[in-house]
Design a protein around this motif. Structure first.
Motif, PDB file in Angstrom:
ATOM      1  N   GLU A 164       0.840  -1.206   0.000  1.00 47.19           N
ATOM      2  CA  GLU A 164       0.000   0.000   0.000  1.00 47.19           C
ATOM      3  C   GLU A 164       0.870   1.248   0.000  1.00 47.19           C
ATOM      4  O   GLU A 164       0.562   2.237  -0.661  1.00 47.19           O
ATOM      5  CB  GLU A 164      -0.909   0.020   1.234  1.00 47.19           C
ATOM      6  CG  GLU A 164      -2.090  -0.918   1.150  1.00 47.19           C
ATOM      7  CD  GLU A 164      -2.842  -0.996   2.462  1.00 47.19           C
ATOM      8  OE1 GLU A 164      -2.312  -0.556   3.500  1.00 47.19           O
ATOM      9  OE2 GLU A 164      -3.958  -1.545   2.442  1.00 47.19           O
ATOM     10  N   TYR A 165       1.956   1.208   0.763  1.00 48.40           N
ATOM     11  CA  TYR A 165       2.892   2.336   0.830  1.00 48.40           C
ATOM     12  C   TYR A 165       3.447   2.634  -0.558  1.00 48.40           C
ATOM     13  O   TYR A 165       3.504   3.788  -1.000  1.00 48.40           O
ATOM     14  CB  TYR A 165       4.009   1.973   1.812  1.00 48.40           C
ATOM     15  CG  TYR A 165       5.055   3.030   2.048  1.00 48.40           C
ATOM     16  CD1 TYR A 165       6.313   2.926   1.446  1.00 48.40           C
ATOM     17  CD2 TYR A 165       4.823   4.103   2.894  1.00 48.40           C
ATOM     18  CE1 TYR A 165       7.290   3.875   1.685  1.00 48.40           C
ATOM     19  CE2 TYR A 165       5.811   5.056   3.132  1.00 48.40           C
ATOM     20  CZ  TYR A 165       7.040   4.925   2.532  1.00 48.40           C
ATOM     21  OH  TYR A 165       8.008   5.869   2.765  1.00 48.40           O
TER      22      TYR A 165
ATOM     23  N   PHE B 242       0.692   3.948  -2.824  1.00 43.28           N
ATOM     24  CA  PHE B 242       0.310   5.312  -2.428  1.00 43.28           C
ATOM     25  C   PHE B 242       1.286   6.324  -3.031  1.00 43.28           C
ATOM     26  O   PHE B 242       0.887   7.316  -3.650  1.00 43.28           O
ATOM     27  CB  PHE B 242       0.284   5.445  -0.903  1.00 43.28           C
ATOM     28  CG  PHE B 242       0.248   6.866  -0.422  1.00 43.28           C
ATOM     29  CD1 PHE B 242       1.330   7.419   0.252  1.00 43.28           C
ATOM     30  CD2 PHE B 242      -0.860   7.674  -0.654  1.00 43.28           C
ATOM     31  CE1 PHE B 242       1.299   8.738   0.689  1.00 43.28           C
ATOM     32  CE2 PHE B 242      -0.889   8.999  -0.220  1.00 43.28           C
ATOM     33  CZ  PHE B 242       0.200   9.528   0.443  1.00 43.28           C
ATOM     34  N   PHE B 243       2.577   6.039  -2.867  1.00 44.83           N
ATOM     35  CA  PHE B 243       3.532   7.000  -3.414  1.00 44.83           C
ATOM     36  C   PHE B 243       3.575   6.975  -4.933  1.00 44.83           C
ATOM     37  O   PHE B 243       3.915   7.966  -5.567  1.00 44.83           O
ATOM     38  CB  PHE B 243       4.927   6.800  -2.795  1.00 44.83           C
ATOM     39  CG  PHE B 243       5.072   7.511  -1.488  1.00 44.83           C
ATOM     40  CD1 PHE B 243       4.980   6.827  -0.294  1.00 44.83           C
ATOM     41  CD2 PHE B 243       5.242   8.885  -1.447  1.00 44.83           C
ATOM     42  CE1 PHE B 243       5.067   7.497   0.915  1.00 44.83           C
ATOM     43  CE2 PHE B 243       5.341   9.564  -0.240  1.00 44.83           C
ATOM     44  CZ  PHE B 243       5.246   8.866   0.946  1.00 44.83           C
TER      45      PHE B 243
ATOM     46  N   SER C 165       0.901   6.788  -6.631  1.00 46.62           N
ATOM     47  CA  SER C 165      -0.212   7.674  -6.984  1.00 46.62           C
ATOM     48  C   SER C 165       0.145   9.138  -6.800  1.00 46.62           C
ATOM     49  O   SER C 165      -0.399  10.003  -7.482  1.00 46.62           O
ATOM     50  CB  SER C 165      -1.464   7.321  -6.168  1.00 46.62           C
ATOM     51  OG  SER C 165      -1.250   7.569  -4.801  1.00 46.62           O
ATOM     52  N   THR C 166       1.084   9.439  -5.907  1.00 45.00           N
ATOM     53  CA  THR C 166       1.500  10.843  -5.750  1.00 45.00           C
ATOM     54  C   THR C 166       2.284  11.329  -6.955  1.00 45.00           C
ATOM     55  O   THR C 166       2.496  12.530  -7.110  1.00 45.00           O
ATOM     56  CB  THR C 166       2.345  11.057  -4.487  1.00 45.00           C
ATOM     57  OG1 THR C 166       3.547  10.296  -4.606  1.00 45.00           O
ATOM     58  CG2 THR C 166       1.595  10.666  -3.235  1.00 45.00           C
ATOM     59  N   TYR C 167       2.742  10.400  -7.783  1.00 44.19           N
ATOM     60  CA  TYR C 167       3.398  10.768  -9.035  1.00 44.19           C
ATOM     61  C   TYR C 167       2.481  10.571 -10.235  1.00 44.19           C
ATOM     62  O   TYR C 167       2.932  10.589 -11.380  1.00 44.19           O
ATOM     63  CB  TYR C 167       4.683   9.948  -9.235  1.00 44.19           C
ATOM     64  CG  TYR C 167       5.814  10.377  -8.333  1.00 44.19           C
ATOM     65  CD1 TYR C 167       6.112   9.672  -7.172  1.00 44.19           C
ATOM     66  CD2 TYR C 167       6.575  11.502  -8.635  1.00 44.19           C
ATOM     67  CE1 TYR C 167       7.142  10.084  -6.346  1.00 44.19           C
ATOM     68  CE2 TYR C 167       7.610  11.913  -7.810  1.00 44.19           C
ATOM     69  CZ  TYR C 167       7.883  11.198  -6.664  1.00 44.19           C
ATOM     70  OH  TYR C 167       8.899  11.602  -5.836  1.00 44.19           O
TER      71      TYR C 167
ATOM     72  N   PRO D 171      -4.504  11.299  -3.762  1.00 42.02           N
ATOM     73  CA  PRO D 171      -3.928  10.161  -3.037  1.00 42.02           C
ATOM     74  C   PRO D 171      -4.050  10.299  -1.514  1.00 42.02           C
ATOM     75  O   PRO D 171      -4.216   9.305  -0.815  1.00 42.02           O
ATOM     76  CB  PRO D 171      -2.463  10.171  -3.471  1.00 42.02           C
ATOM     77  CG  PRO D 171      -2.427  10.950  -4.729  1.00 42.02           C
ATOM     78  CD  PRO D 171      -3.512  11.965  -4.614  1.00 42.02           C
TER      79      PRO D 171
ATOM     80  N   ARG E 256      -8.774   5.046   3.528  1.00 41.13           N
ATOM     81  CA  ARG E 256      -8.485   3.630   3.688  1.00 41.13           C
ATOM     82  C   ARG E 256      -8.092   3.309   5.132  1.00 41.13           C
ATOM     83  O   ARG E 256      -8.589   2.352   5.722  1.00 41.13           O
ATOM     84  CB  ARG E 256      -7.367   3.204   2.736  1.00 41.13           C
ATOM     85  CG  ARG E 256      -7.029   1.716   2.804  1.00 41.13           C
ATOM     86  CD  ARG E 256      -5.887   1.383   1.920  1.00 41.13           C
ATOM     87  NE  ARG E 256      -6.166   1.793   0.540  1.00 41.13           N
ATOM     88  CZ  ARG E 256      -5.372   1.546  -0.488  1.00 41.13           C
ATOM     89  NH1 ARG E 256      -4.255   0.902  -0.295  1.00 41.13           N
ATOM     90  NH2 ARG E 256      -5.677   1.953  -1.690  1.00 41.13           N
TER      91      ARG E 256
ATOM     92  N   LYS F 228       4.832  14.838  -6.910  1.00 42.63           N
ATOM     93  CA  LYS F 228       4.069  15.783  -7.733  1.00 42.63           C
ATOM     94  C   LYS F 228       2.883  16.380  -6.985  1.00 42.63           C
ATOM     95  O   LYS F 228       2.140  17.192  -7.535  1.00 42.63           O
ATOM     96  CB  LYS F 228       3.595  15.082  -9.008  1.00 42.63           C
ATOM     97  CG  LYS F 228       4.735  14.848  -9.983  1.00 42.63           C
ATOM     98  CD  LYS F 228       4.267  14.324 -11.306  1.00 42.63           C
ATOM     99  CE  LYS F 228       5.469  14.177 -12.242  1.00 42.63           C
ATOM    100  NZ  LYS F 228       5.145  13.523 -13.500  1.00 42.63           N
ATOM    101  N   MET F 229       2.708  15.987  -5.740  1.00 41.06           N
ATOM    102  CA  MET F 229       1.631  16.587  -4.960  1.00 41.06           C
ATOM    103  C   MET F 229       2.017  18.010  -4.554  1.00 41.06           C
ATOM    104  O   MET F 229       3.108  18.233  -4.042  1.00 41.06           O
ATOM    105  CB  MET F 229       1.386  15.763  -3.697  1.00 41.06           C
ATOM    106  CG  MET F 229       0.826  14.389  -3.985  1.00 41.06           C
ATOM    107  SD  MET F 229      -0.336  13.860  -2.740  1.00 41.06           S
ATOM    108  CE  MET F 229      -1.720  14.896  -3.063  1.00 41.06           C
TER     109      MET F 229
END
Lengths: 316, 298
Positions: free
Chosen positions: A93-94, A97-98, A100-102, B12, B19, B107-108
C-alpha cells in the motif's frame, strides 16, 4: 551532471550554505561528507526542492531544479534521514500510495511496486505493516519508494544511520546496483569509511562551503600527499630545522611529541633527497616515515581539529 | 459534484486517509459515542414528555420542538469538544513522521495535500453527524419542522464543520507538534464559539447599564459583528425561528435578525477559505515566506 552553482542559504542569522559550488558527474555515486552542521542536509533539501535557496541555482543536465519546481519532482527521488513511513499501511500500500502521488495508478502502479519490491528483496514482506519491519527493511523500502517514478537522481540523507552491519552491507549492494544501472546517487554521511568504500566521488563540505571534491582516487592521492612525514632526529635539531626550512617543498613544519611533522609537497624522489640532505648534514635520523593516507585523518585535518604546534608555514 | 467525485478519486491523500481510517477503532467509537449521547438525551427528554402526557392526558407538541433544539445542539457542542482531536494532527502528524517532506518532493502540491486532508476529515465528521439523522428523524414524526428548516440546519452544520476543519488544518500547519496543534485549536474554538458569546454578554450588560454611552454602543456593535462569525449562534437563530421564539433580546435590527443565517454562511466560508489559503502558503516550499525567511520548521 549535477551542478550546484553558488548556492547560499541562511536561517535567520545562521549561514547554512555560503556560495557552495559542486559538480557531480552523471552516473556517479557521490558521497557528500562533512561534520555536523556543515550544511549537508540543507544542500540535500535544496536539491530535492523541499526548501528554496537564498541565492544560486542547481542544474541537472542543464535543467534548473530551483527555478522550475516540477523539474526536481520528476528528476529527483528523495530518501530523508527520518525515513517517513506510515505505520498504518502495508508495504505494498505504501508503494502504491507514493506511486499515486506521481500520477501512477491502477495496474501500472501495482506493477512498478512489485518490480521495485523484488529489486530490494521485499516481495515476501508486501503484506507486512510498516511498523513490523526492521530499520534496515524500512530503509530499503524507502529506497524502493524513491525509485517509483524512475528518477535520474537519487538523493539520500544519512542512509546508513541506525543500520546494523548486515543492513549496511545490503544497502551498499543496493546502491552499487542502482549506480550500475545508470542512476546518479548522492548520499550524505559522516561515516567516512563507508563513503570511501562505496562512492565513486566524494565532496567534503564544512561551514557551508566546499573544502574538496573529486573522485575517490584523486582525493586519496591528495590525502596521501597531505599527510606529514614524521621525522625523529637524535642530534642537531637546530641544523635539521634549517635543512627543512631551506627545502622549497616543505610547506608546514611543526613539532608533535618530539617528532618533526613535515608537510611536504613532493614526489617520492624529493622525499629521498630531503632524507639525503639530513644525513649529509650529519643529522642522525631514527625515523623518517610518511603517515599512510586515510580519509579520516584528512577530514580531521581540513576541518581544523589538529593540535600540533606550527613552527612555520608556507601556504597550504 | 462530478469535480468533487474526481478529486476524491484522484487525491492520493484522501484515498490513503479514507483507507486507514477504517482500520482504527477511533471513527467507529466516535460514531458510537455521539449516537449514544444523542439517543440518551433524546430518550430522556421524550420520556419526560410522555410522562407528562400520561399524567395530564394531554400532549404538548411544542415540547418536541424543544427536544429538537437539544438534539441539534448536543452533537454540535460534542463536535466542538471532540473534533479537534481528530483534526489537529492533519499536517503536524505528517511533519512529525517525516512524510510531509517526502510528499512535497512528489508531484503533490501543497494545495492538493491540504485538499486531501480537508476532504478526508470532512467525510469522517459528516459521517458522524449523518449517523445521527435517524435519532432526529424520530422528532419529525411529531411535525412542526419543515423541509426548508432541515435544509437550512444542514447547511449550517456543513458550514460549521468546514470552519472547524479549516481552523484545525491551519493550527496543524503552524504547530510543530500535534499536541501543540490540538491546544491551539481548542483555544481557537474556545475564543470563537464561546469567547464571542462572553464578549457579547459583557457588551450587552454594559449597554443595558448605559444605553447612551458612546463606548457601550461601539462595544455592542463590535460584539454583534464578532457573533456573526459564530455558527452556533446562527444555529440558535434558526432554531428560535423554527420554534417561533422571538429573539429580539439579541439587540439586533430586523434586517440582521432575518438575514443572520446568510451573513454567517458568507463570513464563515470566507474565514474558512482564508485559513486554508494560509495553510497552503505555510506548507508550500517555494512560497514568498520561504524565499524571504527560509524554513527551519519543516
Amino acid at each position: 551532471m549535477l551542478e550546484i552553482k553558488n548556492v547560499s542559504k541562511s536561517y535567520g542569522r545562521h549561514t547554512a550554505l555560503s556560495n557552495l559550488c559542486l559538480n557531480i558527474p552523471e552516473g556517479a555515486l557521490y558521497g557528500l561528507v562533512g561534520p555536523n552542521g556543515a550544511g549537508k542536509t540543507t544542500a540535500i533539501k535544496i536539491i530535492s526542492g523541499i526548501i528554496y535557496p537564498d541565492k544560486g541555482d542547481i542544474l541537472f543536465n542543464n535543467i534548473s531544479l530551483v527555478k522550475e519546481e516540477k523539474n526536481s519532482k520528476e528528476i529527483v527521488g528523495y530518501v530523508p534521514d527520518v525515513l517517513g513511513i506510515y505505520d498504518d499501511m502495508t508495504v505494498f500500500e505504501y508503494m502504491t500510495f507514493f506511486a499515486s502521488t506521481y500520477g501512477l495508478t491502477g495496474y501500472i502502479a501495482r506493477k512498478k511496486a512489485e518490480i521495485l519490491l523484488e529489486q530490494v528483496g521485499m516481495t515476501d514482506k508486501r503484506d507486512f505493516y510498516l511498523n513490523e519491519l526492521s530499520r534496515g527493511m524500512q530503509q530499503k523500502l524507502c529506497v524502493a519508494r524513491a525509485l517509483i517514478h524512475d528518477p535520474a537522481l537519487i538523493i539520500m540523507d544519512e542512509p546508513a544511520s541506525g543500520l546494523d552491519p548486515r543492513a549496511r552491507y545490503e544497502l551498499k549492494e543496493l546502491l552499487q546496483e542502482l549506480n550500475a544501472g545508470g542512476k546518479t546517487v548522492l548520499l550524505s554521511s559522516h561515516i567516512l569509511s563507508e563513503v570511501s568504500e562505496i562512492c565513486t566521488d566524494i565532496g567534503i563540505i564544512e561551514g557551508g562551503r566546499k573544502i574538496i571534491s573529486g573522485s575517490v582516487e584523486e582525493i586519496l592521492d591528495k590525502v596521501e600527499g597531505a599527510n606529514p612525514i614524521k621525522v625523529k632526529v637524535l642530534n642537531n635539531e637546530n641544523l635539521a630545522l634549517e635543512v627543512f626550512k631551506n627545502n622549497k617543498k616543505v610547506r608546514i613544519l611543526s613539532v608533535d611529541n618530539g617528532y618533526f611533522m613535515v608537510y611536504f609537497e613532493g614526489k617520492k624522489l624529493d622525499e629521498a633527497k630531503l632524507l639525503e640532505d639530513l644525513i649529509q648534514n650529519n643529522i642522525l635520523v631514527s625515523e623518517f616515515i610518511r603517515e599512510p593516507g586515510s580519509l579520516e585523518s584528512f577530514f580531521i585535518k581540513v576541518t581544523n581539529h589538529s593540535n600540533e604546534s606550527v613552527i612555520f608555514s608556507n601556504e597550504y | 459534484m462530478k469535480a468533487l467525485f474526481l478529486v476524491m478519486n484522484i487525491n492520493p491523500i484522501y484515498e490513503r486517509e479514507h483507507r486507514v481510517s477504517t482500520r482504527s477503532l477511533r471513527l467507529s467509537m466516535a460514531v458510537l459515542v455521539f449516537n449514544f449521547i444523542a439517543a440518551a438525551v433524546t430518550l430522556i427528554e421524550m420520556n419526560e414528555v410522555v410522562d407528562y402526557a400520561r399524567k395530564t392526558s394531554s400532549i404538548d407538541y411544542t415540547s418536541f420542538l424543544k427536544i429538537f433544539r437539544i438534539v441539534v445542539f448536543v452533537p454540535a457542542v460534542l463536535l466542538v469538544f471532540v473534533a479537534p482531536s481528530f483534526i489537529s494532527g492533519a499536517i503536524s502528524d505528517e511533519r512529525q513522521r517525516g512524510t510531509l517532506e517526502i510528499l512535497l518532493t512528489t508531484k503533490m502540491t501543497a494545495k492538493s495535500i491540504v485538499a486531501g486532508k480537508f476532504l478526508s476529515l470532512f467525510v469522517s465528521i459528516m459521517l458522524i453527524l449523518v449517523s445521527q439523522l435517524p435519532i432526529m428523524a424520530i422528532l419529525f414524526l411529531y411535525g412542526g419542522i419543515t423541509v426548508i428548516d432541515i435544509i437550512k440546519l444542514s447547511i449550517n452544520f456543513f458550514i460549521f464543520v468546514v470552519l472547524l476543519i479549516s481552523m484545525g488544518i491551519f493550527c496543524s500547519t503552524i504547530a510543530r507538534k500535534t499536541s501543540v496543534a490540538t491546544a491551539l485549536l481548542y483555544l481557537a474554538v474556545l475564543v470563537l464559539f464561546f469567547g464571542s458569546l462572553v464578549v457579547y454578554f459583557l457588551a450587552a450588560n454594559s449597554f443595558n447599564m448605559n444605553e447612551n454611552n458612546f463606548f457601550s454602543i461601539i462595544f455592542i456593535k463590535i460584539s454583534k459583528f464578532i457573533l456573526l462569525f459564530n455558527p452556533l449562534v446562527s444555529m440558535d437563530f434558526l432554531l428560535s425561528k423554527i420554534m417561533g421564539e422571538d429573539s429580539s433580546d439579541v439587540l439586533v435590527s430586523l434586517f440582521w435578525y432575518n438575514n443572520w443565517f446568510y451573513i454567517n454562511i458568507v463570513l464563515d466560508l470566507a474565514l474558512s477559505v482564508i485559513f486554508l489559503a494560509l495553510s497552503v502558503v505555510k506548507i508550500k516550499p517555494h512560497g514568498k515566506t520561504w524565499r524571504k525567511y527560509g524554513n527551519s520548521n519543516l
